[in-house]
Design a protein around this motif. Structure first.
Motif, short mmCIF file in Angstrom:
data_model
loop_
_atom_site.label_atom_id
_atom_site.label_comp_id
_atom_site.label_asym_id
_atom_site.label_seq_id
_atom_site.Cartn_x
_atom_site.Cartn_y
_atom_site.Cartn_z
N ARG A 654 0.94 1.80 -2.19
CA ARG A 654 0.69 3.09 -2.78
C ARG A 654 -0.71 3.44 -3.26
O ARG A 654 -1.98 3.02 -4.12
N GLY A 656 -3.08 4.77 -6.42
CA GLY A 656 -3.17 4.87 -7.21
C GLY A 656 -4.56 4.79 -7.94
O GLY A 656 -5.82 4.59 -7.30
N ASP A 676 -1.37 5.20 -12.51
CA ASP A 676 -0.93 5.64 -12.06
C ASP A 676 -0.56 5.64 -10.28
O ASP A 676 -1.47 5.86 -9.39
N LEU A 677 0.23 6.00 -10.40
CA LEU A 677 1.29 5.26 -9.18
C LEU A 677 1.64 7.11 -9.07
O LEU A 677 2.48 6.56 -7.66
N GLU A 679 4.32 7.80 -10.76
CA GLU A 679 5.91 7.82 -10.97
C GLU A 679 6.44 8.83 -11.99
O GLU A 679 5.52 8.76 -12.97
N VAL A 707 -2.53 -0.27 -4.37
CA VAL A 707 -1.11 -0.76 -4.30
C VAL A 707 -0.66 -0.98 -3.77
O VAL A 707 0.94 -0.52 -3.26
N ALA A 709 3.29 -1.88 -3.95
CA ALA A 709 3.95 -1.84 -5.37
C ALA A 709 5.30 -2.46 -5.40
O ALA A 709 5.79 -2.80 -6.74
N PRO A 761 -2.56 9.56 -6.11
CA PRO A 761 -1.54 8.47 -6.52
C PRO A 761 -0.44 8.74 -6.46
O PRO A 761 0.69 10.45 -6.48
N GLY A 762 0.21 7.93 -5.67
CA GLY A 762 1.47 8.19 -4.99
C GLY A 762 1.47 7.97 -3.67
O GLY A 762 3.30 7.83 -3.29
N ARG A 764 2.01 7.46 -0.04
CA ARG A 764 1.75 6.04 0.82
C ARG A 764 1.39 5.28 2.21
O ARG A 764 1.04 6.24 2.88
#
Length: 830
Positions: A654, A656, A676-677, A679, A707, A709, A761-762, A764
């Motif tokens: 992911r 981040g 921060d991902l 989430e 990252v 994850a 962030p987040g 994929r």
């Protein structure tokens, strides 16, 4: 009693107190020695004179309870003692290193009965597994004591009689809680949810006749002793724990049992009638009284020859040679026995307590407590078979602040074996000696550092001073058992040497300034000589090979042959000395290949074969169904995933953003990052070993990163880490053309992967050309996939800076572009 009180008062006011020694008993001690004896060293007259002022040193492990085969905790304690013993021998100090097995007690008797064998046969078998570990881990103990030996039993019997003569024992009855697993008594207030503080089950002992030791009388003498000897217990947290326990009040200790008979029989009271039985067969000694006495039984105390005891045990003015120094190394779970019961028993018998008691922490695995029920027990023999003995030794001593709990993971073990050892140290030695063989005729270059000190530049002197100061810096740490800090000193010099070789680029100097090239290579060889000598206690096998390749004579490998100052080149290599052809010290570990040959893999082979057969049957059924025009649903991309391709798409990588970064409180190699991902649960905390490469938190904060994850959360030096930041690292071997001369710390270039513009962030990451797949659910499910793909070097950079799987499937963020890294092709992503 007045004599005993006087002796105790004298003890706590001065460690030089004289101790009364009753008459000696007959009976010599003979026990097997380990095969791994250290090499003999030569010491200068000055070194011998300096060491004459140091007392002989006794270093002990606890003796290990033979209720199961050895695990990583046993190896860890013994390794720490081995490092201490080897280091002090390198100094020229007289050392006696003791380990062994504890073979009596209710737990052993019950286990033997369950196995349907005689207790002696049972302990003989398990004791052998512990003695076998000594060779597997290259331990150098001087003696291996067994509590079932006749010599040991004679010593324990004599200790009992001394306690009785000093009126420290009385016959009474015990009733209360007892843990068979811990072999420990507990009060009602100590129980936690009906169990021992260790989690062990407890049982209520109905009123049972027992001899008691007057432990309660030693509450104040012990507190006075702790105050007079603040360094007796370490670390400080353990000292505080013991003092708190004693201040809570000490009760007299039950020291015999009648409900089983596998132990040392209590001897007949001295006042008994001559017609009475020789001993009190109904009573056997409490297993901890028996076990603790091994530290003096192995030295011959209470026998007709206790010269070894007089030499190594603290004895004040009473010893024939003034006594020695004693260091006990134990796990924190047996602190009470060694920090309270043992010094009290010694005081009561008129003997001096040891000088130092160090209680280290426990190991967990991937953040979980190690237990047989969970199935995550770490067998040190299997560990050595997979990674190599020197790699395992160095990892255990360098990974965790010694004294604190540590977490084992294969990722961390691989990072040590393939990172620092193979890449930073092994590769450096190979580069230096390859250049010497190629450009200097396979001989130490001339003129040497002794012959031409004027050729040394300030840059040379910076590295030389660091290398020549290694032994002194490490000595300060080893004296207080800060073994991880001692290893850290080596790490720093090795990385400085890598930086030096990249900056000086001796391969390029060959064409422009050959005399300068020779000096640079001499500086590197001298630095590596110091590294090799001080690494002998940590990695005896690898260090010996390293010193062999540097042509260091066998009798010049003690600490006194190292430089005695920043400019001392007395024992630097002599010009013209032939250098053997270099060979790799640490082969790169491929975990998947290693696992195929491991004992664990062999044990699982039948199960895997069964699963493969079932899987093949399902695949054949699908093919037949497809041929008949049946259901064709499933993978719509037309790509048939095989091998690692089926694994790589399951990585949950992911985008981040690093919100905050701070220095790890316990490790100078780690950053802690809040990332921060995207989430809903908020940012994750992730630890990264990047402080060597990114020195300022400002270099991290605000940066977008990639990252992994779905790695299992684990503690890194005590701080939970919930994933891994992906970076590109330079290859483990450098070319001589200077392509990597710009390498930063440690000769290894490490750069963050960079998400494409517009990533948030987040987002994929997927692999172009491979179908998307849902990653395994949860943060625990990606570990095995990561081992096969990430840690096996299957993710690399390509010609255009793109990050790829096997050089073919680029990493992309859908709709936004490829993931890149600002590095040349061929860098490994991990």
């Amino acid at each position: 009693m007045q004599l005993v009180r006087a002796m105790l008062a004298s003890l706590v006011t001065s460690r030089a107190a004289a101790f009364v020694r009753p008459a000696l008993r007959a009976g010599a001690s003979t026990r097997p020695r380990a095969a791994c004896r250290p090499a003999k060293f030569r010491f200068s007259a000055a070194a011998q004179a300096a060491q004459a002022s140091e007392k002989p040193l006794l270093i002990t492990t606890p003796i290990y309870y033979v209720n199961d085969k050895p695990h990583i905790g046993h190896a860890y304690t013994t390794l720490a003692c081995d490092v201490l013993a080897r280091w002090n021998r390198l100094k020229g100090r007289e050392v006696f290193f003791l380990t062994g097995t504890d073979e009596h007690g209710q737990k052993v008797q019950e286990a033997a009965a369950k196995a349907g064998v005689d207790p002696q046969a049972y302990v003989d078998n398990l004791s052998e597994s512990f003695s076998s570990l000594l060779g597997a881990m290259d331990f150098s103990n001087d003696e291996f004591v067994r509590t079932t030996s006749e010599e040991h039993k004679a010593c324990v019997t004599e200790l009992w009689r001394r306690l009785e003569a000093n009126q420290q024992l009385y016959l009474g009855a015990y009733e209360g809680w007892y843990s068979v697993r811990d072999e420990c008594y507990y009060t009602e207030t100590e129980l936690v949810d009906g169990r021992a503080p260790t989690g062990a089950e407890v049982e209520w002992c109905t009123k049972e006749e027992s001899y008691f030791f007057k432990l309660g009388a030693f509450e104040q003498p012990l507190l006075d002793f702790y105050e007079a000897n603040p360094d007796f217990i370490a670390p400080a947290s353990r000292r505080n724990e013991v003092i708190s326990f004693v201040k809570g009040g000490l009760r007299d200790l039950s020291v015999s049992r009648t409900t089983f008979n596998w132990g040392v029989p209590v001897p007949k009271p001295a006042a008994a009638d001559a017609d009475a039985d020789a001993d009190s067969p109904a009573h056997v000694m409490y297993v901890w009284v028996d076990a603790l006495a091994n530290y003096i039984s192995a030295l011959g105390w209470g026998s007709s020859d206790q010269a070894k005891f007089d030499k190594f045990w603290p004895s004040g003015s009473g010893g024939a040679q003034g006594g020695g120094e004693v260091v006990h190394m134990v796990g924190k779970d047996i602190l009470r026995f060694h920090g309270v019961y043992w010094p009290a028993l010694l005081m009561a018998a008129g003997l001096a307590p040891p000088d130092r008691l160090f209680a280290h922490g426990w190991w967990t695995r991937d953040g979980q407590k190690i237990s047989k029920s969970v199935g995550n027990v770490i067998d040190p023999v299997d560990l050595v078979a997979t990674f190599g003995v020197d790699q395992v030794r160095y990892f255990l001593m360098s990974e965790v602040p010694f004294g604190k709990d540590g977490d084992y993971s294969e990722q961390a073990m691989l990072a040590c074996a393939n990172g620092f050892l193979a890449n930073a140290l092994g590769n450096l030695l190979m580069r230096v000696l390859s250049l010497v063989n190629k450009n200097c005729g396979g001989e130490v270059p001339s003129p040497g550092l002794r012959e031409a000190p004027e050729l040394v530049t300030p840059q040379d002197q910076e590295l030389l001073a660091a290398a020549r100061g290694l032994a002194g810096a490490m000595e300060g740490h080893i004296k207080i058992q800060a073994l991880h800090k001692a290893a850290g000193e080596v790490d720093a010099v090795v990385r400085l040497a890598n930086k030096y070789i990249d900056e000086q680029a001796p391969w390029a100097l060959k064409k422009t300034d050959e005399p300068r090239m020779r000096t640079v290579l001499l500086v590197l060889m001298e630095s590596l000589r110091h590294v090799g000598v001080v690494l002998q206690p940590f990695m005896p096998g690898a260090a010996a090979k390293m010193l062999d390749q540097l042509a260091v004579p066998q009798d010049q490998r003690a600490l006194n042959f190292l430089a005695q100052g920043p400019t001392d080149a007395t024992y630097a290599a002599s010009p013209g000395t032939a250098i053997p052809k270099p060979a790799g010290l640490f082969p790169r570990i491929d975990l998947e290949e290693a696992e195929e040959d491991s004992p664990a893999a062999e044990a699982a082979a039948k199960t895997d074969a069964s699963k493969d057969a079932k899987s093949k049957a399902k695949e054949d059924a699908k093919k037949k169904q497809g041929a008949k025009g049946g259901d064709q649903s499933g993978d719509q991309s037309g790509v048939a995933l095989k091998g690692l391709a089926a694994d790589v798409v399951r990585l949950d990588i992911r985008v981040g953003k690093i919100v905050k970064a701070w220095e790890h409180p316990e490790s100078d190699k780690l950053w802690c990052e809040e990332i921060d991902l995207g989430e809903s649960s908020g940012p994750r905390t992730i630890c990264s070993g990047l402080r060597v490469h990114y020195a300022d938190a400002a270099d991290l904060e605000g940066r977008s990163v990639l990252v992994l994850a779905n790695l299992q959360a684990r503690k890194m030096a005590g701080v939970p880490s919930e994933g891994m930041v992906l970076c590109a690292s330079s290859p483990s071997t450098e070319t001589e053309d200077g392509a990597a001369a710009a390498a930063a710390a440690g000769g290894v270039v490490v750069k963050f992967l960079e998400p494409p513009p517009g990533s948030v962030p987040g987002d994929r990451v997927s692999f172009q050309g491979l179908p998307n797949s849902e990653p395994p659910a949860g943060k625990k499910k990606g570990g095995k996939v990561a081992e096969k793909v990430v840690f096996a070097g299957e993710l690399t950079t390509s010609e255009d800076g793109a990050c790829t799987f096997q050089g073919e499937a680029p990493m992309v963020v859908e709709g936004k572009g490829p993931v890149t890294a600002p590095v040349p092709p061929g860098y490994t992503i991990a």
